[in-house]
Motif scaffolding. Structure first.
Motif, PDB file in Angstrom:
ATOM      1  N   PHE A  75      -1.446   5.835  -9.419  1.00 19.95           N
ATOM      2  CA  PHE A  75       0.163   6.149  -8.679  1.00 19.95           C
ATOM      3  C   PHE A  75       1.196   4.856  -8.994  1.00 19.95           C
ATOM      4  CE2 PHE A  75      -2.286   9.591  -6.797  1.00 19.95           C
ATOM      5  CZ  PHE A  75      -1.398  10.434  -7.255  1.00 19.95           C
ATOM      6  N   LEU A  76       0.225   3.677  -8.828  1.00 16.82           N
ATOM      7  CA  LEU A  76       1.164   2.371  -8.976  1.00 16.82           C
ATOM      8  C   LEU A  76       1.531   2.133 -10.571  1.00 16.82           C
ATOM      9  CD1 LEU A  76      -1.071  -0.110  -6.815  1.00 16.82           C
ATOM     10  CD2 LEU A  76       1.287   0.915  -6.290  1.00 16.82           C
ATOM     11  N   ALA A  77       0.742   2.853 -11.248  1.00 20.06           N
ATOM     12  CA  ALA A  77       1.073   2.332 -12.787  1.00 20.06           C
ATOM     13  C   ALA A  77       2.101   3.404 -13.245  1.00 20.06           C
ATOM     14  CB  ALA A  77      -0.055   2.860 -13.848  1.00 20.06           C
ATOM     15  N   ARG A  78       2.324   4.452 -12.615  1.00 18.75           N
ATOM     16  CA  ARG A  78       3.233   5.541 -13.036  1.00 18.75           C
ATOM     17  C   ARG A  78       4.628   4.901 -12.856  1.00 18.75           C
ATOM     18  NH1 ARG A  78       1.202  11.149 -10.200  1.00 18.75           N
ATOM     19  NH2 ARG A  78       3.553  11.766 -10.793  1.00 18.75           N
ATOM     20  N   PRO A  79       5.246   4.378 -12.147  1.00 20.87           N
ATOM     21  CA  PRO A  79       6.515   3.866 -12.597  1.00 20.87           C
ATOM     22  C   PRO A  79       6.797   3.055 -13.592  1.00 20.87           C
ATOM     23  CG  PRO A  79       6.179   3.708 -10.115  1.00 20.87           C
ATOM     24  CD  PRO A  79       4.797   3.951 -10.569  1.00 20.87           C
ATOM     25  N   GLY A 386       5.578   9.067  -6.589  1.00 17.96           N
ATOM     26  CA  GLY A 386       4.052   9.038  -6.643  1.00 17.96           C
ATOM     27  C   GLY A 386       3.715   7.751  -6.317  1.00 17.96           C
ATOM     28  N   ALA A 387       4.154   6.233  -6.548  1.00 18.80           N
ATOM     29  CA  ALA A 387       3.667   5.396  -6.305  1.00 18.80           C
ATOM     30  C   ALA A 387       3.738   5.021  -4.787  1.00 18.80           C
ATOM     31  CB  ALA A 387       4.454   4.217  -7.021  1.00 18.80           C
ATOM     32  N   LEU A 388       4.569   5.616  -4.076  1.00 17.78           N
ATOM     33  CA  LEU A 388       4.960   5.538  -2.809  1.00 17.78           C
ATOM     34  C   LEU A 388       3.876   6.458  -2.164  1.00 17.78           C
ATOM     35  CD1 LEU A 388       8.665   4.933  -2.420  1.00 17.78           C
ATOM     36  CD2 LEU A 388       6.848   3.002  -2.449  1.00 17.78           C
ATOM     37  N   SER A 389       3.934   7.470  -2.574  1.00 15.13           N
ATOM     38  CA  SER A 389       2.972   8.599  -1.709  1.00 15.13           C
ATOM     39  C   SER A 389       1.672   8.658  -2.168  1.00 15.13           C
ATOM     40  CB  SER A 389       3.759   9.912  -1.842  1.00 15.13           C
ATOM     41  OG  SER A 389       3.805  10.382  -3.079  1.00 15.13           O
ATOM     42  N   GLY A 390       1.180   8.118  -3.213  1.00 19.07           N
ATOM     43  CA  GLY A 390      -0.025   8.300  -4.055  1.00 19.07           C
ATOM     44  C   GLY A 390      -1.325   7.817  -3.138  1.00 19.07           C
ATOM     45  N   PHE A 391      -0.915   6.588  -2.227  1.00 17.26           N
ATOM     46  CA  PHE A 391      -1.845   5.966  -1.429  1.00 17.26           C
ATOM     47  C   PHE A 391      -1.873   6.840  -0.039  1.00 17.26           C
ATOM     48  CE2 PHE A 391      -1.489   2.767  -4.416  1.00 17.26           C
ATOM     49  CZ  PHE A 391      -2.750   2.291  -4.457  1.00 17.26           C
ATOM     50  N   MET A 392      -1.313   8.092   0.102  1.00 20.12           N
ATOM     51  CA  MET A 392      -1.182   8.809   1.166  1.00 20.12           C
ATOM     52  C   MET A 392      -2.754   9.175   1.909  1.00 20.12           C
ATOM     53  SD  MET A 392       1.510   8.327   2.668  1.00 20.12           S
ATOM     54  CE  MET A 392       3.062   7.580   2.147  1.00 20.12           C
ATOM     55  N   PRO A 393      -3.525   9.774   0.772  1.00 21.29           N
ATOM     56  CA  PRO A 393      -5.025  10.069   1.283  1.00 21.29           C
ATOM     57  C   PRO A 393      -5.705   8.706   1.543  1.00 21.29           C
ATOM     58  CG  PRO A 393      -4.492  11.051  -0.968  1.00 21.29           C
ATOM     59  CD  PRO A 393      -3.397  10.171  -0.733  1.00 21.29           C
ATOM     60  N   PHE A 394      -5.496   7.620   1.109  1.00 26.15           N
ATOM     61  CA  PHE A 394      -6.135   6.392   1.549  1.00 26.15           C
ATOM     62  C   PHE A 394      -5.529   6.023   3.080  1.00 26.15           C
ATOM     63  CE2 PHE A 394      -5.690   1.718   2.072  1.00 26.15           C
ATOM     64  CZ  PHE A 394      -7.015   1.338   1.777  1.00 26.15           C
ATOM     65  N   LEU A 395      -4.076   6.013   3.235  1.00 25.82           N
ATOM     66  CA  LEU A 395      -3.495   5.775   4.508  1.00 25.82           C
ATOM     67  C   LEU A 395      -3.926   6.844   5.567  1.00 25.82           C
ATOM     68  CD1 LEU A 395      -1.344   4.123   6.112  1.00 25.82           C
ATOM     69  CD2 LEU A 395       0.277   5.864   5.097  1.00 25.82           C
ATOM     70  N   SER A 396      -4.156   7.901   5.243  1.00 18.93           N
ATOM     71  CA  SER A 396      -4.258   8.887   6.063  1.00 18.93           C
ATOM     72  C   SER A 396      -6.095   8.622   6.564  1.00 18.93           C
ATOM     73  CB  SER A 396      -4.115  10.277   5.347  1.00 18.93           C
ATOM     74  OG  SER A 396      -2.920  10.843   5.209  1.00 18.93           O
TER      75      SER A 396
END
Length: 435
Positions: A75-79, A386-396
């Motif tokens: 997700f970080l690569a997406r932008p 996507g970059a901001l929210s892609g780590f939501m599983p990790f954060l959750s």
């Protein structure tokens, strides 16, 4: 750029036939389905496979965190991919950009299926996995926005929300294919699944790529882009122009797309991990729940797409965000019961409600940007989200640990994601289309 170039050509002037619009939409849809197949496949594998086979030097909880972190790297690569392919799409054409993205996505996903594991090559295994995930992220950064742009620009303006919604069906179809593939290989004995079974869904990306590429090669360039070329109305550096001319609209685009990415992976990737790892539910139950939800998602997307034409795409984004926010805590309460029917209902409820907003996301984002910046603007908005929210599983997962395993923590994360999108939908409704 001249003052007259501020307003882009109107797609309605091209008098495109519904048949032509449907043909282009099909080509865009197939590529989007492959995108979601690949991405959801990786998310499922991160929850069920990668933590055990690629991060085996860590304890189980740390291995799952590492697998989700690798999932988030894409997700970080997406932008960056949005900027790169947005440049190609807005300067040289929608079609060439979409041909490159679909090949990169399919090849990267297929190669994951032949990667050696940690026990075979050590640290090189997770590194190679992360590299292929980055390639996926870069390509996906330009895929969805480009597919949405070229389909909308081939469609009559009054009904483009409907055609945009049809592309969104690629999400449940891709999810259905990937969930179905994993459901089948999970029927294998555990040792065979770990040895080679998990690889089969990834290897299937190669034949799927051939189908998508066949349709994309026959795709015609957007008539709107052709007119931009004729009027010399192309930005030299589209990404810079998006931030300079439409920075406020870009923020709203990010808000509108937040639930479409982050919320989806909360209900799929994280929910699978939570169900299997924390609640000790059967892996097959969690995967099959996504299968059922994906079938219903197709139906809801069609209905919501029709509603978007009448009510407006931005209104559907708001509606999806608001209802998902209301359901965020009940979804996890249902999961916590561990009752199979309640677990399936939780996954279905979460995915169906966010689909209401997802169906309108493409058209809502397209309305925020002029045609000369549309590929870049739509791609950046969607992929920054996507970059901001892609780590939501990790954060959750981290929040779940901090809360002592209490499900209110991931529920709160889902609520926040949905509330942001609901606010974005409200703001987008207040803005008139820029062209």
């Amino acid at each position: 750029m001249t003052e007259n170039a501020q307003r882009a050509p109107d797609v309605e002037n091209h008098h495109l036939s519904p048949r032509e619009a449907r043909r282009v939409t099909l080509a865009a849809f197939v590529g989007t389905a492959l995108e979601w197949y690949d991405y959801f496949l990786f998310g499922t594998a991160a929850a069920l496979v990668f933590n055990r086979l690629f991060f085996t030097s860590l304890d189980p909880q740390a291995a799952t965190l590492a697998a989700f972190a690798t999932f988030g790297v894409g997700f970080l690569a997406r932008p960056l991919g949005a900027a790169v392919f947005g440049f190609v799409g807005d300067r040289y054409g929608r079609r060439p950009a979409l041909l490159i993205t679909i090949v990169a996505i399919g090849v990267a996903t297929g190669l994951i299926g032949v990667l050696p594991t940690f026990s075979e090559v050590g640290l090189a295994a997770p590194i190679a996995l992360a590299v292929l995930r980055l390639v996926q992220g870069l390509a996906v950064g330009g895929e969805w926005g480009g597919a949405m742009t070229i389909a909308i620009e081939h469609a009559p303006k009054k009904t483009r929300a409907w055609y945009a919604a049809l592309i969104q069906i690629g999400s449940p179809v891709g999810t259905l294919l990937s969930s179905g593939a994993f459901a089948l290989v999970l029927l294998l004995p555990a040792d065979q699944f770990d040895a080679w079974g998990w690889r089969l869904p990834f290897l299937a990306a190669f034949p799927l790529l051939l189908v998508a590429l066949y349709l994309r090669v026959k795709l015609e360039e957007s008539p709107v882009f052709a007119e931009l070329v004729a009027h010399e109305d192309r930005a030299k550096v589209p990404t810079f122009e998006v931030f300079k001319r439409t920075g406020g609209r870009l923020v709203i685009a990010v808000m509108c797309a937040f639930l479409a990415v982050g919320g989806f992976y909360m209900i799929t990737t994280f929910a699978i991990s939570y169900g299997v790892g924390t609640l000790k539910l059967d892996r097959g139950l969690m995967v099959n729940a996504t299968l059922i939800a994906s079938v219903l998602q197709i139906v809801v997307t069609v209905i919501a797409g029709k509603m978007a034409v009448k009510k407006g795409a931005a209104y559907m984004v708001f509606l999806g965000g608001a209802t998902t926010a209301i359901a965020s805590f009940p979804v996890f309460w249902l999961l916590d019961t561990k009752a199979p029917a309640a677990v399936v209902l939780a996954v279905v409820l979460g995915i169906v409600l966010m689909t209401v907003g997802y169906a309108g996301t493409g058209s809502a984002l397209a309305d925020l940007f002029p045609a000369s910046l549309r590929y870049s603007g739509v791609s950046l908005g969607y992929n920054i989200a996507g970059a901001l929210s892609g780590f939501m599983p990790f954060l959750s997962l981290a929040a779940l640990e901090a809360a002592g395993g209490q499900s209110w923590a991931p529920s709160l994360v889902l609520f926040a994601i949905a509330a942001i999108t609901a606010a974005g939908g409200l703001l987008a409704r207040r803005l008139a289309p820029i062209d």
